[in-house]
Design an enzyme around this catalytic site. Structure first.
Site, PDB file in Angstrom:
ATOM      1  N   ARG A 129       0.828  -1.221   0.000  1.00 37.60           N
ATOM      2  CA  ARG A 129       0.000   0.000   0.000  1.00 37.60           C
ATOM      3  C   ARG A 129       0.850   1.254   0.000  1.00 37.60           C
ATOM      4  NH1 ARG A 129      -2.269   1.527   4.593  1.00 37.60           N
ATOM      5  NH2 ARG A 129      -2.723  -0.582   5.272  1.00 37.60           N
ATOM      6  N   TYR A 140     -11.473  22.311 -13.115  1.00 39.19           N
ATOM      7  CA  TYR A 140     -11.982  20.977 -13.422  1.00 39.19           C
ATOM      8  C   TYR A 140     -13.250  20.743 -12.578  1.00 39.19           C
ATOM      9  CZ  TYR A 140     -12.648  16.005 -13.290  1.00 39.19           C
ATOM     10  OH  TYR A 140     -13.237  14.777 -13.329  1.00 39.19           O
ATOM     11  N   ASP A 171      -3.277  22.747 -10.376  1.00 37.13           N
ATOM     12  CA  ASP A 171      -3.591  21.645 -11.280  1.00 37.13           C
ATOM     13  C   ASP A 171      -2.986  22.021 -12.637  1.00 37.13           C
ATOM     14  OD1 ASP A 171      -4.701  19.922 -13.141  1.00 37.13           O
ATOM     15  OD2 ASP A 171      -6.693  19.898 -12.218  1.00 37.13           O
ATOM     16  N   LYS A 200      -4.138  11.993 -18.387  1.00 41.47           N
ATOM     17  CA  LYS A 200      -4.228  12.821 -19.583  1.00 41.47           C
ATOM     18  C   LYS A 200      -2.901  12.807 -20.346  1.00 41.47           C
ATOM     19  CE  LYS A 200      -8.414  13.607 -18.200  1.00 41.47           C
ATOM     20  NZ  LYS A 200      -8.507  13.545 -16.787  1.00 41.47           N
TER      21      LYS A 200
HETATM   22  C1  LIG Z   1      -7.763  19.352 -15.394  1.00 47.65           C
HETATM   23  C2  LIG Z   1      -8.157  18.086 -14.702  1.00 47.65           C
HETATM   24  N1  LIG Z   1      -7.815  17.916 -13.431  1.00 47.65           N
HETATM   25  C3  LIG Z   1      -8.141  16.792 -12.752  1.00 47.65           C
HETATM   26  C4  LIG Z   1      -8.864  15.780 -13.354  1.00 47.65           C
HETATM   27  C5  LIG Z   1      -9.217  14.543 -12.574  1.00 47.65           C
HETATM   28  O1  LIG Z   1      -8.371  13.516 -12.967  1.00 47.65           O
HETATM   29  P1  LIG Z   1      -8.750  11.944 -12.949  1.00 47.65           P
HETATM   30  O2  LIG Z   1      -9.877  11.757 -13.901  1.00 47.65           O
HETATM   31  O3  LIG Z   1      -7.470  11.291 -13.352  1.00 47.65           O
HETATM   32  O4  LIG Z   1      -9.146  11.622 -11.548  1.00 47.65           O
HETATM   33  C6  LIG Z   1      -9.242  15.916 -14.674  1.00 47.65           C
HETATM   34  C7  LIG Z   1     -10.052  14.843 -15.338  1.00 47.65           C
HETATM   35  O5  LIG Z   1     -10.704  15.071 -16.323  1.00 47.65           O
HETATM   36  C8  LIG Z   1      -8.890  17.102 -15.373  1.00 47.65           C
HETATM   37  O6  LIG Z   1      -9.257  17.290 -16.647  1.00 47.65           O
END
Ligand SMILES: Cc1ncc(COP(=O)(O)O)c(C=O)c1O
Length: 382
Positions: free
Chosen positions: A54, A106, A179, A204
């Protein structure tokens, strides 16, 4: 990492996975370690530094080091998803702490912040992160513990002046996290611009092949808060599986090439449809018409990213029918893969979304730019 490897440019570091090779087998590619536990030394120690599956898996180590190298960080941690990485940062705060986050971000994280986190005692304030005065007004000196940013931000690609925002956050006594999924570890350097933590949905661009869900945090310093995050991941168990970590590293080896092509294609698509009468706005930081263009040009290098949005002039139903008519673009959520995706964001984000109903989000892949343009052209109709 040797002194020479530390100086490698991103493309070399990525292609060579930081020069990893197996001392024993001479294998060039790191193995997948499928184990949930590790052998304890006869004197009761764990000299390998690994005790259980873990907290630890060696398959993580190369992609974590590579990501930290690309971001210029002091360390990186992989998580089971981007959301697991992002939520860890908020969950490591204390009840009563105040956080400032962008109005445009997001949506999944915004939804979680507004619907879960507030019930646990964090105070969340949303600010227009494209406006430094709005960020400053939202920060409460001494009380705000975290300023969360995203740039360019989903789905209208609001650009934050990261260096200036980080300075404001620090002056108020807050940690600054970003982010940086869309900037994909190469287009912006948030740590150099003053951020303390960088988060990625590695699902992504970092992975890039639409076959892994993963997340990551990178820290500017191996400080107390980072130690808390490491402990949090260990107890929370949001570790990435070893197969996914291996696939992620394979994807990261070609990140510079994929991203370069995606940026070039996105710029071409944006330029083609800017001013087209069927489209009332093209939202892309690489266009001079975008409100964040000047700041993006200052803080991004190598391109403005592979993400843009178009607003369809005849409104919501026309936008949905445009998405229905594409042949090469795929109607799907997510972003950052080699294949181009189109999505009607308001349908996904629901009530309270800053996405206008006529907006289609485009994740531009690495196909031939003219094919993408021709497909969108026919889908928009007359
Ligand atoms: C800019 C951004 N941040 C965070 C996330 C969340 O990531 P995950 O889907 O890998 O949990 C996404 C998902 O679409 C995203 O586009």
């Amino acid at each position: 990492m040797s002194e020479i490897e530390k100086r490698w440019h991103s493309a070399t570091a990525a292609a060579h996975a930081l020069g990893w090779e197996d001392d024993v087998t001479k294998s060039l590619i790191p193995p997948i370690h499928l184990t949930s536990t590790y052998i304890r030394d006869p004197d009761n120690q764990y000299r390998s530094g690994r005790s259980y599956g873990r907290p630890h898996n060696p398959t993580h180590e190369v992609p974590e080091r590579l990501l930290s190298h690309l971001e210029g960080g002091a360390g990186a941690m992989l998580f089971s998803s981007g959301m697991a990485a992002a939520t860890a940062v908020f969950l490591a705060l204390k009840p009563g702490d105040h956080v400032v986050a962008p109005k445009v971000m997001y949506w999944g994280l915004r939804h979680w912040l507004m619907n879960f986190v507030t019930e646990w005692g964090l105070q969340v304030e949303l600010a227009d992160a494209g406006d430094l005065a709005a960020i400053k007004a939202a920060l409460r000196p001494g009380k705000t513990k975290l300023l969360w940013l995203e740039s360019p931000a989903n789905p209208t690609w609001v650009v934050t002046d990261i260096a200036a925002a980080a300075e404001l956050g620090h002056k108020a006594g807050a940690r600054v996290a970003i982010d940086s999924t869309v900037a994909a570890a190469l287009l912006t350097n948030p740590i150099k611009l003053g951020c303390d933590l960088v988060m990625h949905s590695a699902t992504k661009y970092l992975n890039g092949h639409t076959d892994v869900v993963a997340g990551a945090l990178v820290t500017a310093a191996a400080d107390e808060f980072w130690a808390r995050l490491v402990a949090f991941r260990t107890s929370n168990g949001a570790l990435l599986g070893p197969v996914e970590a291996w696939l992620l590293l394979r994807g990261m080896r070609t990140l510079p090439l994929r991203l370069e092509r995606a940026c070039r294609n996105a710029q071409a698509v944006a330029e083609r449809f800017a001013g087209d009468p069927r489209v009332c706005a093209v939202l892309y930081p690489g266009l001079a018409s975008h409100p964040g263009h000047a700041i993006a040009a200052k803080q991004m290098k190598g391109g403005f990213g592979g993400m843009l949005s178009i607003r369809v002039a005849r409104g919501e139903m026309a936008a949905i029918s445009t998405a229905a008519r594409v042949k090469i673009w795929k109607r799907a959520t997510s972003l950052g893969g080699v294949e181009s995706l189109v999505e009607h964001r308001a349908s996904v984000e629901g009530a309270g979304s800053p996405a206008p109903p006529d907006l289609l989000r485009l994740s531009v892949g690495i196909e031939d730019a003219q094919d993408l343009i021709d497909d969108l052209d026919q889908a928009l109709g007359n």
